[in-house]
Scaffold this motif. Structure first.
Motif, PDB file in Angstrom:
ATOM      1  N   THR A 401       0.832  -1.202   0.000  1.00 53.35           N
ATOM      2  CA  THR A 401       0.000   0.000   0.000  1.00 53.35           C
ATOM      3  C   THR A 401       0.864   1.248   0.000  1.00 53.35           C
ATOM      4  OG1 THR A 401      -1.694  -1.186   1.207  1.00 53.35           O
ATOM      5  CG2 THR A 401      -1.829   1.213   1.222  1.00 53.35           C
ATOM      6  N   HIS A 417      -8.225   4.884  -2.950  1.00 50.88           N
ATOM      7  CA  HIS A 417      -7.699   3.543  -3.220  1.00 50.88           C
ATOM      8  C   HIS A 417      -7.555   2.738  -1.950  1.00 50.88           C
ATOM      9  CE1 HIS A 417      -5.627   5.275  -6.992  1.00 50.88           C
ATOM     10  NE2 HIS A 417      -6.893   4.992  -7.195  1.00 50.88           N
ATOM     11  N   GLU A 421      -9.305  -0.663  -0.684  1.00 50.19           N
ATOM     12  CA  GLU A 421      -8.568  -1.896  -0.443  1.00 50.19           C
ATOM     13  C   GLU A 421      -8.689  -2.352   1.002  1.00 50.19           C
ATOM     14  OE1 GLU A 421      -4.805  -2.198  -2.207  1.00 50.19           O
ATOM     15  OE2 GLU A 421      -5.579  -1.602  -4.158  1.00 50.19           O
ATOM     16  N   GLN A 426     -10.850 -10.427   0.008  1.00 55.70           N
ATOM     17  CA  GLN A 426      -9.769 -10.807  -0.873  1.00 55.70           C
ATOM     18  C   GLN A 426     -10.161 -11.968  -1.772  1.00 55.70           C
ATOM     19  OE1 GLN A 426      -6.607  -9.200  -0.790  1.00 55.70           O
ATOM     20  NE2 GLN A 426      -7.999  -7.811   0.255  1.00 55.70           N
ATOM     21  N   LEU A 439      -5.793 -10.383  -4.312  1.00 56.61           N
ATOM     22  CA  LEU A 439      -6.400  -9.175  -4.892  1.00 56.61           C
ATOM     23  C   LEU A 439      -7.712  -8.891  -4.175  1.00 56.61           C
ATOM     24  CD1 LEU A 439      -5.836 -10.181  -8.591  1.00 56.61           C
ATOM     25  CD2 LEU A 439      -4.801  -8.183  -7.505  1.00 56.61           C
ATOM     26  N   PRO A 440      -8.171  -7.657  -4.265  1.00 60.84           N
ATOM     27  CA  PRO A 440      -9.489  -7.375  -3.695  1.00 60.84           C
ATOM     28  C   PRO A 440     -10.558  -8.128  -4.480  1.00 60.84           C
ATOM     29  CG  PRO A 440      -8.408  -5.351  -4.428  1.00 60.84           C
ATOM     30  CD  PRO A 440      -7.556  -6.480  -4.869  1.00 60.84           C
ATOM     31  N   ALA A 443     -11.754  -8.117  -8.417  1.00 61.27           N
ATOM     32  CA  ALA A 443     -10.601  -7.780  -9.260  1.00 61.27           C
ATOM     33  C   ALA A 443     -10.655  -8.640 -10.525  1.00 61.27           C
ATOM     34  CB  ALA A 443      -9.309  -8.035  -8.506  1.00 61.27           C
ATOM     35  N   ASP A 447      -6.069  -6.342 -13.167  1.00 60.17           N
ATOM     36  CA  ASP A 447      -5.504  -6.120 -11.838  1.00 60.17           C
ATOM     37  C   ASP A 447      -4.431  -7.157 -11.528  1.00 60.17           C
ATOM     38  OD1 ASP A 447      -7.282  -3.952 -10.893  1.00 60.17           O
ATOM     39  OD2 ASP A 447      -8.832  -5.474 -11.141  1.00 60.17           O
ATOM     40  N   THR A 503      -7.997  -2.184  -8.731  1.00 63.15           N
ATOM     41  CA  THR A 503      -6.976  -1.930  -7.728  1.00 63.15           C
ATOM     42  C   THR A 503      -6.281  -0.599  -8.015  1.00 63.15           C
ATOM     43  OG1 THR A 503      -5.411  -3.222  -9.028  1.00 63.15           O
ATOM     44  CG2 THR A 503      -6.471  -4.341  -7.193  1.00 63.15           C
TER      45      THR A 503
END
Ligand code: MN
Length: 763
Positions: A401, A417, A421, A426, A439-440, A443, A447, A503
């Motif tokens: 991050t 962002h 996040e 996830q 990844l979130p 996604a 991403d 993302t």
């Protein structure tokens, strides 16, 4: 003394009392402030309990130093100010933190609020502690000016401070927790802001660091501040449901324990009430109430090994019917905050749905304490930051991050962002080599590609998900194996990806790459326009000469000048004049109507556009890039094409037969040689418009659509116009590969009985 953290022995006690009234963070917080302030020896004792090697002298000195420094200062509650750093230190002893952290907690407000200085703290307590206290001081200064607009900048500074030493975060969270516990004494307007910020930033941050207990208490305190009514309602219903089910909860615990014991497993089983805030958000999200026991209670089964966890799962699944779709294996695929457990739901005793979390003691510790479970106080583990770099995915996320920080144009963008996040769940995917990419949720492959590497993202042209070709916009599912196909030919990602990616990392990288690509394209276009003018004017063009003229054009570099010409901000003739002050635009004589016809004629019959080296190669639409197609009826490969330069808008490509070109006959300097740069293998589609006269009968439109689909044409848009009772005029926007493809579709349509006429439209 309320113990904030449950030790494993206390957990045992909690098990026994769980059916009666499980103690929640909320209930703890309502307890009256401590009757007396903690003494020096109380604090030392608390540390010695978990760390026999503690430096008592250091703790004592810090206690006395902070107490003296804060002197007679008081808090909003009327308590001596010193009670605050002391409580913060106490919270951190519950987390079993090292001496430096406890001492820094005692000192955390001294530089800002007292006469103490960094130099003095360095001198008395050493550099390590001095640096921690200074980190916290910087954050406090930010907080004092905190308003909505400042929040982003605060978070940025907070994350950077944490990157230096992760203990800053732990102290900051403890500081915020104590302030939240004593929030009732603060002015009402500030209360709301602090609670909002806690819910927005600190609680999710604690959650992302795996510090579940910290997160839950922060959420609960914020929730009751921001929406006391909802909080009360949820609590009352929780209480009555727990009361009604008090026997059942004990029964479930007993049955589970007995069953596991019969199978030779010593398990520690306990029910745990879910938190009011999480129940409330779930109720809001799904707009449902809670009626089932499983809505408010979860059961934990703690065992002594990973192997035992899976065996216990087997026993549970053979004893009670499994609720399908609820099993999750977070042991083999941990959550990004290091959380590990097996999750399952069964129909258990009393026909109740029972949610189970099966895990080892160590996993249980990490599930509650997150990064703080790593026993920083132990000798020989090195610096806490280094330790976490090695051992914690949660910390890896944090550093990732912080990496985004450098790519965000402004703090607000960054906040957006990061908030995104922080809150997203996830999804875990794998590269073909088995590397885990987290990844979130929601996604997609774009991403994923950027998560692997910025270069992979920028050159991605296709992908395979679990071995099958799929669009890059495909949403990823847990466990997907993703192979990204790349091509060096792709200079920059399509700018539309920016709106597809979810993302922050991908979006920032796409924006940066397209910005550069757009600039390069404008510069290339500008150079071509300038060179054309010089050729026509029969003047020698030279970069060196232009370099000397830069000040006159108020631009910093030749590329800047060219990009400005490309964007239409500067005219090519201005560039010529800057280089040759006596240059005159010979517009009337040289570039009159006759010339325009000549240019057009030349374009109508170019020797061979594909080999014309001065023509600009055209690949296709990249919105944001300075090449686009005529709005009504585009050009497709195979068409002879011409580019028209529009200041500020780049080039528009028209098929040479387009009637719209008449409008530009008087402006030959806007005409540009262009050629296609595509071949049979280019998988790109281009826009074309056709007009179809369709016989009015049931199903005729469907027949037209079917013909187009069967021949691999994409329909982008259809509009209808009833011309007469017998005929409907359809205007269809298609996407086709090239002229051959378009002609084939038109021929097939003409072959249909319901189709009276088909024409291509050239806008
Ligand atoms: Mn403080």
């Amino acid at each position: 003394m309320v113990n904030w953290r449950r030790s494993s022995r206390q957990m045992q006690a909690a098990t026994e009392s769980v059916a009666v009234a499980p103690s929640t963070a909320a209930e703890k917080a309502t307890k009256a402030p401590r009757a007396r302030m903690m003494r020096q020896y109380d604090l030392v004792e608390r540390v010695r309990c978990y760390n026999p090697d503690t430096n008592e002298d250091l703790l004592n000195r810090a206690y006395v130093y902070a107490m003296k420094a804060h002197g007679a200062q008081t808090r909003a509650s009327g308590d001596p100010y010193f009670s605050h750093p002391l409580e913060v230190a106490a919270i951190l002893t519950d987390l079993k933190l090292d001496d430096a952290t406890i001492v820094a907690a005692l000192l955390h407000d001294t530089i800002e609020d007292t006469e103490a200085t960094r130099a003095e703290i360095d001198q008395v307590f050493g550099h390590e502690i001095g640096a921690l206290v200074e980190g916290l001081t910087k954050l406090k200064r930010l907080e004092l000016v905190s308003r909505e607009a400042k929040q982003a900048e605060n978070l940025r500074k907070l994350l950077l401070a944490i990157a230096d030493d992760v203990r800053v975060l732990l102290i900051k969270l403890a500081d915020r927790l104590h302030n939240m516990r004593t929030l009732e004494f603060v002015a009402p307007a500030a209360r709301r802001r602090i609670a909002d910020e806690t819910l927005d930033i600190y609680a999710p941050l604690a959650g992302r660091m795996g510090m579940q207990e910290m997160r839950e208490e922060l959420e609960d305190l914020s929730f009751r501040m921001l929406d006391p009514e909802a909080h009360t309602v949820v609590m009352q219903r929780l209480d009555s449901l727990a009361e009604r089910n008090r026997n059942l909860i004990g029964e479930i615990e007993n049955q589970l324990s007995r069953n596991l014991q019969k199978n030779g497993m010593a398990a520690h089983v306990y029910g745990r009430r879910k938190q009011p805030f999480s129940i409330w958000t779930k109720m809001e999200r799904k707009s449902v109430g809670f009626e089932q026991l499983s809505d408010i209670f979860g059961f934990r089964v703690v065992l002594d090994s990973v192997e035992a966890c899976y065996r216990a799962l087997g026993v549970v699944h053979t004893t009670w019917p499994v609720v399908p779709g609820r099993f999750k294996d977070y042991i083999s695929t941990p959550k990004q905050n290091d959380y590990r457990s097996l999750h399952t739901t069964v129909i258990g005793p009393g026909n109740q749905r029972v949610e189970l979390q099966i895990r080892t003691e160590e996993m249980d510790q990490i599930a509650e304490l997150g990064i703080a479970a790593h026993a920083f106080y132990k000798d020989g583990i090195g610096s806490p930051t280094e330790l976490l770099k090695r051992e914690s995915n949660a910390f890896a996320w944090l550093r990732h991050t912080i990496g985004i920080l450098s790519e965000s144009a402004n703090p607000e963008e960054f906040l957006e962002h990061t908030k995104l996040e922080l809150f997203h769940d996830q999804v875990f995917c794998f590269t073909p080599k088995g590397k885990l990419i987290a990844l979130p949720r929601q996604a997609n492959v774009i991403d994923f590609a950027y998560a692997v590497h910025t270069d992979v993202g920028n050159s991605a042209v296709g992908c395979k998900i679990n071995g099958k070709f799929a669009p890059l916009s495909s949403e990823l599912q847990n466990g997907d194996e993703v192979e990204v196909l790349t091509s060096k030919a792709q200079a920059a990602p399509p700018s539309v990806w920016e709106s597809l990616a979810i993302t922050g990392k991908a979006r920032a990288a796409i924006r940066r790459a397209t910005r550069t690509a757009v600039r390069d394209q404008y510069a290339g276009l500008g150079r071509r326009i300038v060179e054309r003018l010089f050729v026509r004017a029969k003047i020698q063009y030279a970069d060196d000469k232009l370099k000397g003229a830069l000040p006159r054009l108020a631009r910093a570099s030749i590329d800047d000048v060219m990009a400005a010409v490309g964007r239409g901000e500067i005219k090519a003739s201005d560039v010529a004049r800057a280089m040759y002050p006596d240059y005159k635009e010979e517009r009337a004589g040289r570039f009159g109507v006759k010339k325009s016809l000549a240019v057009k004629l030349k374009l109508k019959s170019p020797p061979d556009p594909a080999r014309n080296p001065s023509a600009i190669p055209i690949r296709g639409i990249n919105s944001g890039l300075p090449v686009k197609f005529a709005p009504n009826g585009g050009a497709v490969p195979g068409d002879r094409i011409v580019g028209i330069v529009s200041p500020g808008q780049g080039i528009t490509i028209y098929p040479i037969q387009s009637p719209a070109l008449k409008d530009f006959e008087e402006e030959p300097e806007r005409w540009l040689d262009v050629r296609w740069d595509v071949d049979d293998t280019t998988p790109q589609r281009f826009p074309a418009r056709i007009m179809v006269d369709n016989v009015n009968e049931p199903g005729s439109l469907a027949q037209v659509a079917t013909v187009i689909a069967e021949h691999d044409g994409n329909i982008d848009n259809i509009s209808m116009f009833r011309r007469s009772p017998d005929f409907t005029e359809l205007t269809i926007d298609l996407e086709v590969y090239d002229l051959k493809h378009l002609s084939a579709i038109i021929a097939q349509l003409r072959a249909k009985a319901v189709v009276a006429r088909v024409e291509r439209v050239n806008g």
